[in-house]
Design an enzyme around this catalytic site. Structure first.
Site, PDB file in Angstrom:
ATOM      1  N   HIS A   1      39.437  50.712  34.727  1.00  0.00           N
ATOM      2  CA  HIS A   1      38.878  49.890  35.814  1.00  0.00           C
ATOM      3  C   HIS A   1      39.687  48.637  36.148  1.00  0.00           C
ATOM      4  CE1 HIS A   1      37.340  47.371  32.555  1.00  0.00           C
ATOM      5  NE2 HIS A   1      37.197  46.419  33.453  1.00  0.00           N
TER       6      HIS A   1
HETATM    7  C1  UD1 Z   1      34.922  42.667  36.826  1.00  0.00           C
HETATM    8  C2  UD1 Z   1      35.697  41.588  36.088  1.00  0.00           C
HETATM    9  C3  UD1 Z   1      36.492  42.220  34.970  1.00  0.00           C
HETATM   10  C4  UD1 Z   1      35.606  43.052  34.070  1.00  0.00           C
HETATM   11  C5  UD1 Z   1      34.805  44.039  34.877  1.00  0.00           C
HETATM   12  C6  UD1 Z   1      33.813  44.731  33.993  1.00  0.00           C
HETATM   13  C7  UD1 Z   1      36.472  39.684  37.446  1.00  0.00           C
HETATM   14  C8  UD1 Z   1      37.622  39.083  38.141  1.00  0.00           C
HETATM   15  N1  UD1 Z   1      36.666  40.926  36.977  1.00  0.00           N
HETATM   16  O1  UD1 Z   1      35.856  43.533  37.419  1.00  0.00           O
HETATM   17  O2  UD1 Z   1      37.102  41.211  34.186  1.00  0.00           O
HETATM   18  O3  UD1 Z   1      36.401  43.727  33.125  1.00  0.00           O
HETATM   19  O4  UD1 Z   1      34.082  43.349  35.919  1.00  0.00           O
HETATM   20  O5  UD1 Z   1      33.353  45.928  34.518  1.00  0.00           O
HETATM   21  O6  UD1 Z   1      35.455  39.067  37.317  1.00  0.00           O
HETATM   22  N2  UD1 Z   1      31.262  47.378  42.742  1.00  0.00           N
HETATM   23  C9  UD1 Z   1      30.230  48.211  43.095  1.00  0.00           C
HETATM   24  N3  UD1 Z   1      29.025  48.014  42.476  1.00  0.00           N
HETATM   25  C10 UD1 Z   1      28.799  47.043  41.555  1.00  0.00           C
HETATM   26  C11 UD1 Z   1      29.872  46.188  41.244  1.00  0.00           C
HETATM   27  C12 UD1 Z   1      31.106  46.380  41.832  1.00  0.00           C
HETATM   28  O7  UD1 Z   1      30.363  49.103  43.920  1.00  0.00           O
HETATM   29  O8  UD1 Z   1      27.673  46.931  41.034  1.00  0.00           O
HETATM   30  C13 UD1 Z   1      32.594  47.628  43.393  1.00  0.00           C
HETATM   31  C14 UD1 Z   1      32.814  46.798  44.653  1.00  0.00           C
HETATM   32  O9  UD1 Z   1      33.560  47.580  45.530  1.00  0.00           O
HETATM   33  C15 UD1 Z   1      33.679  45.663  44.142  1.00  0.00           C
HETATM   34  C16 UD1 Z   1      34.490  46.317  43.044  1.00  0.00           C
HETATM   35  O10 UD1 Z   1      33.617  47.263  42.448  1.00  0.00           O
HETATM   36  O11 UD1 Z   1      34.477  45.119  45.154  1.00  0.00           O
HETATM   37  C17 UD1 Z   1      34.983  45.364  42.004  1.00  0.00           C
HETATM   38  O12 UD1 Z   1      33.905  44.570  41.448  1.00  0.00           O
HETATM   39  P1  UD1 Z   1      34.214  43.116  40.852  1.00  0.00           P
HETATM   40  O13 UD1 Z   1      33.007  42.610  40.149  1.00  0.00           O
HETATM   41  O14 UD1 Z   1      34.820  42.250  41.878  1.00  0.00           O
HETATM   42  O15 UD1 Z   1      35.357  43.387  39.804  1.00  0.00           O
HETATM   43  P2  UD1 Z   1      35.437  44.455  38.636  1.00  0.00           P
HETATM   44  O16 UD1 Z   1      36.609  45.318  38.900  1.00  0.00           O
HETATM   45  O17 UD1 Z   1      34.114  45.085  38.428  1.00  0.00           O
HETATM   46  N1  UDP Z   2      30.222  50.539  29.178  1.00  0.00           N
HETATM   47  C1  UDP Z   2      29.041  51.210  29.479  1.00  0.00           C
HETATM   48  N2  UDP Z   2      29.089  52.249  30.376  1.00  0.00           N
HETATM   49  C2  UDP Z   2      30.247  52.661  30.964  1.00  0.00           C
HETATM   50  C3  UDP Z   2      31.448  51.970  30.639  1.00  0.00           C
HETATM   51  C4  UDP Z   2      31.399  50.917  29.764  1.00  0.00           C
HETATM   52  O1  UDP Z   2      27.979  50.864  28.963  1.00  0.00           O
HETATM   53  O2  UDP Z   2      30.210  53.599  31.764  1.00  0.00           O
HETATM   54  C5  UDP Z   2      30.173  49.394  28.255  1.00  0.00           C
HETATM   55  C6  UDP Z   2      31.080  49.503  27.064  1.00  0.00           C
HETATM   56  O3  UDP Z   2      30.439  50.209  26.028  1.00  0.00           O
HETATM   57  C7  UDP Z   2      31.329  48.051  26.721  1.00  0.00           C
HETATM   58  C8  UDP Z   2      31.335  47.382  28.075  1.00  0.00           C
HETATM   59  O4  UDP Z   2      30.637  48.253  28.957  1.00  0.00           O
HETATM   60  O5  UDP Z   2      30.280  47.512  25.941  1.00  0.00           O
HETATM   61  C9  UDP Z   2      32.731  47.159  28.561  1.00  0.00           C
HETATM   62  O6  UDP Z   2      32.703  46.796  29.903  1.00  0.00           O
HETATM   63  P1  UDP Z   2      33.913  47.038  30.893  1.00  0.00           P
HETATM   64  O7  UDP Z   2      34.794  48.090  30.378  1.00  0.00           O
HETATM   65  O8  UDP Z   2      33.310  47.220  32.237  1.00  0.00           O
HETATM   66  O9  UDP Z   2      34.627  45.610  30.918  1.00  0.00           O
HETATM   67  P2  UDP Z   2      35.632  44.834  29.945  1.00  0.00           P
HETATM   68  O10 UDP Z   2      35.134  44.913  28.560  1.00  0.00           O
HETATM   69  O11 UDP Z   2      36.987  45.438  30.131  1.00  0.00           O
HETATM   70  O12 UDP Z   2      35.614  43.465  30.503  1.00  0.00           O
END
Ligand code: UD1
Ligand code: UDP
Length: 384
Positions: free
Chosen positions: A222
């Site tokens: 991701h």
């Molecule tokens: C964010 C965090 C990242 C973390 C990740 C965990 C920042 C800069 N990044 O990245 O550090 O590892 O969360 O998962 O804060 N979207 C949906 N539904 C949702 C949420 C997001 O469709 O409920 C889609 C939207 O298109 C959005 C994109 O995902 O633009 C990215 O979401 P965003 O929260 O901006 O960043 P992540 O890639 O999720």
């Molecule tokens: N996780 C989850 N479901 C998923 C993917 C991840 O519950 O489909 C959990 C995972 O077990 C961990 C956390 O989400 O506890 C990690 O989040 P993510 O990978 O989104 O972000 P990061 O840790 O890289 O910030």
């Protein structure tokens, strides 16, 4: 007994909601007379399977305040969150703002609180990738430098802060200019230990997907650096298909919403078709925490660019191929539990091959004793 310590906890993205479960549970079971927690959800993640599922499964109380910020560019999203958090801090008195990790929700909470002189406690302080192209690196550096308590999950995190000039003296009361750096252990380890048995008892994901223990590879992707770059995302998905082809092990991939969108836009059409049609690649919507833990416990190998998933794999004794050029969790690489393969098809294949052949050695725990949440609550109370 005086007034309880009033903590405003800020969460927003999936991993923060999961991390918050540990301290929320510790407060409710051990500190309920001495700590009052108010939970603020920024709304950074909002799909039910990115947010609500974790409240339900992990027993986190409903958020007291929701900002409903949603998705936007970094500047717009962070600005909306700062505005919302500032309003909350101005309306009610809070003794501490508690922040997790390195997302835009963390950054917003740190900036809003520090400017209003509300002390910040940062859980997962001191982590560094030394790569400022990552938005998370900027977020964690700013948050650390706004904090009054820096709760580090590992000795490496403490060492990073020492190198940045943080004073390690904890004899005087902490302030924003003289913060306390504390090696607390990792709240994610607390959670993994607490929910492992429940996951095995409740999750049906292995049966639903027809997966045998040790008979599949678990993958997550991701990071924007991977998903938003056409060369990298195509290389990663080619590599995942290659793992199925070379080893006959199905690859299970719960797809983050960012990744789902970028797969549609950036995968080369033949690869996109192969990914969609290949029975060896199980594409799932994002799964709940119990399913995720069940998958991690049963997988033969984990391939990921997630910070949290790297560590959980280690907690359950699984080798990890990291789809990044570097990691904050350097201990895993130093101990041979993880290999950095970046988005390089050849390196991913050869790291997976070695792990599938040789496995990984068991290492002594490096993320605390599973009681990090209690240690954090106790440290906060001690200095008030
Ligand atoms: C964010 C965090 C990242 C973390 C990740 C965990 C920042 C800069 N990044 O990245 O550090 O590892 O969360 O998962 O804060 N979207 C949906 N539904 C949702 C949420 C997001 O469709 O409920 C889609 C939207 O298109 C959005 C994109 O995902 O633009 C990215 O979401 P965003 O929260 O901006 O960043 P992540 O890639 O999720
Ligand atoms: N996780 C989850 N479901 C998923 C993917 C991840 O519950 O489909 C959990 C995972 O077990 C961990 C956390 O989400 O506890 C990690 O989040 P993510 O990978 O989104 O972000 P990061 O840790 O890289 O910030």
């Amino acid at each position: 007994m005086g007034q309880p310590l009033r903590i405003l906890t800020i969460i927003g993205a999936r991993p923060q909601i999961i991390k918050a479960a540990a301290i929320s549970h510790a407060i409710r079971t051990g500190f309920q007379d001495r700590i009052r927690e108010t939970l603020l959800h920024t709304g950074q993640h909002y799909d039910a399977n990115m947010s609500q599922v974790f409240f339900d499964e992990l027993g986190i109380p409903r958020a007291d305040i929701t900002l409903g910020v949603g998705s936007a560019s970094h500047g717009v999203q962070t600005a909306r969150m700062i505005e919302g958090v500032e309003r909350v801090l101005q309306a009610d008195e809070h003794d501490v703002v508690l922040l997790y990790g390195d997302t835009n929700s963390t950054l917003a909470g740190a900036v809003a609180a520090a400017k209003l002189h509300v002390p910040v406690a940062h859980v997962e302080a001191g982590l560094r990738s030394f790569n400022k192209a990552m938005p998370e690196e900027i977020n964690r550096i700013v948050c650390d430098h706004c904090s009054t308590w820096l709760f580090c999950p590992t000795a490496t995190a403490v060492a990073n802060l020492r190198r940045e000039g943080f004073n390690m003296d904890t004899t005087r009361a902490p302030t924003a200019d003289r913060p306390h750096v504390v090696e607390s252990g990792d709240v994610m380890y607390d959670n993994s230990m607490r929910f492992a048995e429940l996951a095995t008892a409740r999750s049906t994901v292995l049966q639903d997907q027809g997966l045998a223990p040790e008979g599949f590879i678990l993958a997550t992707v991701h990071r924007d650096h991977n998903t938003d770059d056409p060369v990298r995302i195509n290389a990663i998905f080619s590599a995942l298909l290659g793992l199925w082809r070379d080893h006959g092990l199905p690859v299970v991939l719960p797809v983050h919403p960012r990744t789902g969108k970028m797969m549609e836009q950036l995968l080369e059409p033949p690869l996109r078709d192969a990914v969609a049609r290949n029975a060896g690649l199980h594409l799932l919507p994002p799964v709940g925490f119990l399913d995720m833990i069940a998958l991690e416990r049963a997988a033969k190998l984990v391939v990921t660019d997630s910070g949290g998933v790297q560590k959980e794999a280690y907690f359950f004794g699984k080798p990890v191929v990291v789809l990044r050029p570097e990691t904050e969790w350097v201990e895993l690489v130093e101990r041979g539990q993880a290999v950095l393969a970046d988005a390089d098809q050849g390196r991913i294949a050869s790291a997976a091959m070695s792990f599938l052949r040789d496995g990984v050695p068991r290492c002594p725990p490096i993320f605390g004793d599973g009681q990090a949440a209690q240690a954090i609550c106790a440290a906060l109370l001690r200095t008030f």
